[in-house]
Motif scaffolding. Structure first.
Motif, PDB file in Angstrom:
ATOM      1  N   LEU A   1       0.842  -1.195   0.000  1.00  0.00           N
ATOM      2  CA  LEU A   1       0.000   0.000   0.000  1.00  0.00           C
ATOM      3  C   LEU A   1       0.879   1.248   0.000  1.00  0.00           C
ATOM      4  O   LEU A   1       2.005   1.217   0.491  1.00  0.00           O
ATOM      5  N   PRO A   2       0.382   2.348  -0.543  1.00  0.00           N
ATOM      6  CA  PRO A   2       1.179   3.584  -0.543  1.00  0.00           C
ATOM      7  C   PRO A   2       1.440   4.065   0.892  1.00  0.00           C
ATOM      8  O   PRO A   2       0.649   3.776   1.798  1.00  0.00           O
ATOM      9  N   PRO A   3       2.537   4.793   1.095  1.00  0.00           N
ATOM     10  CA  PRO A   3       2.876   5.241   2.449  1.00  0.00           C
ATOM     11  C   PRO A   3       1.798   6.128   3.078  1.00  0.00           C
ATOM     12  O   PRO A   3       1.651   6.158   4.296  1.00  0.00           O
ATOM     13  N   ASN A   4       1.020   6.827   2.268  1.00  0.00           N
ATOM     14  CA  ASN A   4      -0.033   7.705   2.794  1.00  0.00           C
ATOM     15  C   ASN A   4      -1.405   7.014   2.783  1.00  0.00           C
ATOM     16  O   ASN A   4      -2.435   7.665   2.635  1.00  0.00           O
TER      17      ASN A   4
ATOM     18  N   SER B   1      -4.532  -4.706  -7.506  1.00  0.00           N
ATOM     19  CA  SER B   1      -3.281  -4.321  -8.152  1.00  0.00           C
ATOM     20  C   SER B   1      -2.711  -5.485  -8.953  1.00  0.00           C
ATOM     21  O   SER B   1      -2.084  -5.277  -9.989  1.00  0.00           O
ATOM     22  N   ALA B   2      -2.974  -6.707  -8.523  1.00  0.00           N
ATOM     23  CA  ALA B   2      -2.513  -7.885  -9.266  1.00  0.00           C
ATOM     24  C   ALA B   2      -3.164  -7.965 -10.643  1.00  0.00           C
ATOM     25  O   ALA B   2      -2.593  -8.523 -11.580  1.00  0.00           O
ATOM     26  N   ASP B   3      -4.358  -7.392 -10.761  1.00  0.00           N
ATOM     27  CA  ASP B   3      -5.085  -7.390 -12.042  1.00  0.00           C
ATOM     28  C   ASP B   3      -4.963  -6.055 -12.773  1.00  0.00           C
ATOM     29  O   ASP B   3      -5.737  -5.763 -13.678  1.00  0.00           O
TER      30      ASP B   3
ATOM     31  N   SER C   1     -10.581   6.671  -7.987  1.00  0.00           N
ATOM     32  CA  SER C   1     -11.627   6.081  -8.822  1.00  0.00           C
ATOM     33  C   SER C   1     -11.649   4.550  -8.738  1.00  0.00           C
ATOM     34  O   SER C   1     -12.640   3.926  -9.104  1.00  0.00           O
ATOM     35  N   ASN C   2     -10.564   3.947  -8.255  1.00  0.00           N
ATOM     36  CA  ASN C   2     -10.492   2.493  -8.131  1.00  0.00           C
ATOM     37  C   ASN C   2     -10.704   2.032  -6.688  1.00  0.00           C
ATOM     38  O   ASN C   2     -10.548   0.864  -6.379  1.00  0.00           O
ATOM     39  N   LEU C   3     -11.060   2.945  -5.808  1.00  0.00           N
ATOM     40  CA  LEU C   3     -11.234   2.608  -4.398  1.00  0.00           C
ATOM     41  C   LEU C   3     -12.694   2.777  -3.999  1.00  0.00           C
ATOM     42  O   LEU C   3     -13.400   3.647  -4.514  1.00  0.00           O
ATOM     43  N   GLN C   4     -13.121   1.917  -3.066  1.00  0.00           N
ATOM     44  CA  GLN C   4     -14.498   1.995  -2.579  1.00  0.00           C
ATOM     45  C   GLN C   4     -14.539   1.647  -1.097  1.00  0.00           C
ATOM     46  O   GLN C   4     -13.714   0.882  -0.607  1.00  0.00           O
TER      47      GLN C   4
END
Length: 118
Positions: free
Chosen positions: A13-16, A56-58, A65-68
């Motif tokens: 995951l990103p640091p933030n 992320s694997a796909d 926009s890719n988060l829910q």
């Protein structure tokens, strides 16, 4: 395994992530965005998790926009479903790669099974 136990996902995951998570939960009004397939209605239970729509694997990204936002139940169901699909795909790939053993009675030339003469 429960939760993150045995997973390396947290390191990817990103640091933030805490900031991103907070922003997505706020954007979605703190409600689960899972859409039922049969009624096309959202769950709308209180959300506890932020999930990638496309992993992320796909090829999914960490873009908003890719988060829910999801409730714990739907997040566990989705993660379990994705894990089951990945496990099944790995099993099928292994099965296809493994050579099938030939029964001795079906070998065309039985001499292949006999030890060489001394």
């Amino acid at each position: 395994m429960a939760g993150w136990e045995g997973s390396n996902r947290r390191q990817t995951l990103p640091p933030n992530w805490a900031e991103i998570r907070s922003r997505i939960l706020k954007r979605d009004g703190g409600r689960c965005q899972w859409v039922r397939g049969d009624t096309q209605r959202k769950c709308l239970r209180p959300a506890t998790d932020v999930d990638h729509r496309i992993s992320s694997a796909d090829g999914g990204t960490d873009d908003d926009s890719n988060l829910q936002s999801l409730c714990g139940w739907h997040h566990r169901w989705k993660s379990s479903h994705e894990g089951g699909q990945a496990s099944g795909a790995a099993r099928r790939a292994h099965k296809q790669a493994a050579p099938k053993p030939v029964h001795p009675g079906l070998v065309a030339d039985r001499r292949e099974l006999e030890p060489p003469p001394f």
